[in-house]
Design an enzyme around this catalytic site. Structure first.
Site, PDB file in Angstrom:
ATOM      1  N   GLU A 122       0.856  -1.180   0.000  1.00 41.21           N
ATOM      2  CA  GLU A 122       0.000   0.000   0.000  1.00 41.21           C
ATOM      3  C   GLU A 122       0.895   1.235   0.000  1.00 41.21           C
ATOM      4  O   GLU A 122       2.017   1.226   0.519  1.00 41.21           O
ATOM      5  CB  GLU A 122      -0.855  -0.035   1.266  1.00 41.21           C
ATOM      6  CG  GLU A 122      -1.734   1.166   1.502  1.00 41.21           C
ATOM      7  CD  GLU A 122      -2.394   1.142   2.878  1.00 41.21           C
ATOM      8  OE1 GLU A 122      -3.484   1.720   3.017  1.00 41.21           O
ATOM      9  OE2 GLU A 122      -1.811   0.548   3.822  1.00 41.21           O
ATOM     10  N   LYS A 146      -9.864   0.865  -1.520  1.00 38.56           N
ATOM     11  CA  LYS A 146      -9.932   0.378  -0.139  1.00 38.56           C
ATOM     12  C   LYS A 146     -11.264   0.741   0.513  1.00 38.56           C
ATOM     13  O   LYS A 146     -11.658   1.914   0.540  1.00 38.56           O
ATOM     14  CB  LYS A 146      -8.761   0.973   0.644  1.00 38.56           C
ATOM     15  CG  LYS A 146      -8.636   0.527   2.089  1.00 38.56           C
ATOM     16  CD  LYS A 146      -7.423   1.209   2.701  1.00 38.56           C
ATOM     17  CE  LYS A 146      -7.181   0.816   4.148  1.00 38.56           C
ATOM     18  NZ  LYS A 146      -6.039   1.570   4.711  1.00 38.56           N
ATOM     19  N   CYS A 165      -4.549  -3.406   3.600  1.00 37.52           N
ATOM     20  CA  CYS A 165      -4.190  -3.058   4.976  1.00 37.52           C
ATOM     21  C   CYS A 165      -5.321  -3.236   5.990  1.00 37.52           C
ATOM     22  O   CYS A 165      -5.623  -4.360   6.388  1.00 37.52           O
ATOM     23  CB  CYS A 165      -3.635  -1.635   5.007  1.00 37.52           C
ATOM     24  SG  CYS A 165      -2.587  -1.295   6.460  1.00 37.52           S
TER      25      CYS A 165
END
Length: 279
Positions: A40, A107, A143
Site C-alpha cells: 500500500e 480500499k 491493509c
C-alpha cells in the site's frame, strides 16, 4: 504460481518510487515470478500530502506500472492514489499485466484508529473486487481491510483462492506498541486465511527505521510500515515471513491446494444460510 513479496520503503518522490517498482519488478521477474505484490502507498508514503499526487488510472504512474508489467511479462499489484470525492483521494490497489490494467480496487475500510484518521483525506471504496491472474482468481484487499473477515469471505464467494493484502501497517510509538501491532498483523493474516480458506499474501512497507529513512516520514501516527510480509496457507500455516527491512522474496504456491483444504474444512459450505457476511 510464483508470487513475489516486494517489501520496500517508499518515499515522497513519486518518480523515484516508480523507479523502485521497475527495479524490483525486474529482479522478481528474473526469479520467474508471475505476480509481484507491492505495498500500500507505494506511489507515495503516508505522512506526506496525497491530494497533490492523486491521478486517474490512465495517468503517468499507472501507465508507467503497465509499461513495466509489459516489458517484464508479469502482473504487478501496487498501491497508489486516485482522485476521490470532495477533494479527497481514493486508496487504490492497481493490478496491471502485460496487456494492460487487469483490475483495480478502492480500499473499503479506512484506517480511523490508533490516532490516525484516513477518512480525513480518503474516500472509501464500496465494491469487493477480484482479479484474474493467469488461471487464478485473486481477491484484493488493502491493509486495514484485514481486520474485517466478511470482506475475505465475500472474496472467496467471488471465486478467490488467493487474496493479496498490500499494507503500510502502523507500528505505534513505543516498543510495546510495536510488538503488539506485529502480533495483531500475524494473527489477522492467519485468521483471514482460515475464515476464507484462501492463501493470504500480505505485503507491507518495510520499517523506515531499518533504512534510516525516518526523516522522509511525518509524525509517528502515520502508518509507515513494520515489514514482516508473509504468505499464509488456507489452513492458517505461515509459509513465509520476512523481517522488517526491505527485501524481495519469491514464493511458490499451488492455488489448487485450496480445494483439499475446503474439502476437509468446509467452513464456507457449512455457513448457516440465514447468515450473510457484511463488509
Amino acid at each position: 504460481m510464483r508470487i513475489a513479496l516486494a517489501q520496500l520503503t517508499s518515499g515522497r518522490d513519486v518518480a523515484a518510487n516508480l523507479d523502485l517498482v521497475r527495479d524490483w519488478t525486474q529482479r522478481a521477474a528474473g526469479q520467474d515470478a508471475e505476480l509481484i505484490v507491492f505495498p500500500e502507498a507505494t506511489m507515495r508514503a503516508f505522512g506526506n500530502s496525497l491530494t497533490d499526487i492523486a491521478e486517474p488510472l490512465d495517468g503517468p504512474f499507472a501507465t508507467g506500472v503497465q509499461q513495466i508489467a509489459g516489458q517484464c511479462g508479469v502482473t504487478i499489484a501496487v498501491g497508489m492514489f486516485t482522485p476521490g470525492d470532495r477533494g479527497h483521494v481514493r486508496n487504490t490497489l492497481l493490478v496491471a499485466g502485460p496487456a494492460g490494467i487487469v483490475s483495480s480496487y478502492d480500499k473499503i475500510h479506512l484506517f480511523d484508529a490508533f490516532g490516525f484518521a484516513e477518512s480525513d483525506t480518503v474516500t472509501a471504496g464500496t465494491s469487493p473486487t477480484v482479479a484474474a491472474v493467469g488461471k487464478t482468481t485473486v481477491g484484493l484487499a488493502v491493509c486495514y481491510d484485514i481486520r474485517f473477515p466478511g470482506l475475505f469471505i465475500q472474496l472467496a464467494d467471488l471465486g478467490a483462492t488467493v487474496t493479496i493484502v498490500p499494507a503500510s501497517w502502523g507500528a505505534g510509538v513505543s516498543a510495546a506498541e510495536r510488538a503488539g501491532k506485529l502480533r495483531q498483523w500475524r494473527l489477522l493474516a492467519r485468521a483471514r486465511a482460515l475464515d476464507s480458506t484462501c492463501f493470504v499474501v500480505a505485503v507491507g512497507q518495510a520499517d523506515p527505521a531499518s533504512a534510516d529513512r525516518d526523516a522522509e516520514h511525518a509524525p509517528s501516527s502515520a502508518p509507515t510500515g513494520i515489514g514482516h510480509s508473509m504468505v499464509v496457507a488456507p489452513d492458517g500455516q505461515i509459509l513465509c515471513e520476512l523481517a522488517d527491512s526491505a527485501e524481495v522474496r519469491v514464493v511458490q504456491i499451488d492455488p489448487k491446494e485450496v480445494d483439499a483444504v475446503r474439502a476437509s474444512l468446509p467452513v464456507l459450505a457449512n455457513r448457516a444460510r440465514t447468515v450473510r457476511p457484511s463488509l
